[in-house]
Design a protein around this motif. Structure first.
Motif: not given
Length: 181
Positions: A38, A125, A179
């Motif tokens: 992240d 991701v 995210f």
């Protein structure tokens, strides 16, 4: 280090209620890996957006067309500095304790943002990381092209730069959406 159980526990409960006799193994998930990914995505996206004004800072002569684009030595220097910053971010995160593709692929993490919950899959991701890598490479290649040409671009090169400038923010938003949905 704080460990979080993956969604596999929910699958095990669902399997028990549905009468399945398969044994479901709970896997552990390292929250620090998710935080590292992240932070990398956020920092790289910020650096890419910070670079955009320098790409837009070509020289305009009065009473002349905007295209083809021209960059002066100072602007080229700024672009090279920004390119170096992208490489620093890459080295800081990707060469450290960054999770492997195999680890990320196995992720199934419940992400809570405010009152919303959703399942974050490793494949999402990886797709975001791939898109980010492609954008970073395209920006770096554009900077190399500007430097190699001495800042004097032809029409085709100018159009490539203009297209990149237009595409940067939407691509960054797509990557962030993984995210922050």
């Amino acid at each position: 280090m704080k460990k979080v159980l993956v969604i596999m526990a929910l699958v095990a409960v669902a399997a028990m209620f549905s009468g399945c006799s398969e044994e479901v193994v709970e896997e552990e998930f390292d929250e620090a890996d998710l935080v590292a990914v992240d932070e990398y995505i956020e920092e790289m996206n910020e650096a890419l957006l910070d670079l955009k004004p320098d790409l837009q800072g070509w020289i305009r002569e009065p009473y002349q067309e905007e295209l083809p684009l021209r960059y002066d030595e100072e602007r080229i220097g700024w672009l090279k500095e920004q390119q170096g910053k992208l490489a620093e971010i890459e080295n800081l995160y990707r060469n450290g304790n960054f999770p492997t593709e195999e680890e990320i692929t196995s992720w199934q993490v419940v992400v809570v943002r405010g009152e919303k919950e959703r399942l974050l899959e490793g494949s999402e991701v990886l797709a975001a990381l791939d898109k980010l890598e492609q954008l970073k490479e395209k920006v770096s290649g554009t900077i190399e092209m500007i430097e190699t040409s001495g800042g004097e671009l032809n029409m085709e090169q100018s159009e490539e730069v203009m297209a990149l400038i237009d595409d940067m923010e939407p691509i960054v938003e797509e990557i962030r959406a993984v995210f922050f949905r």
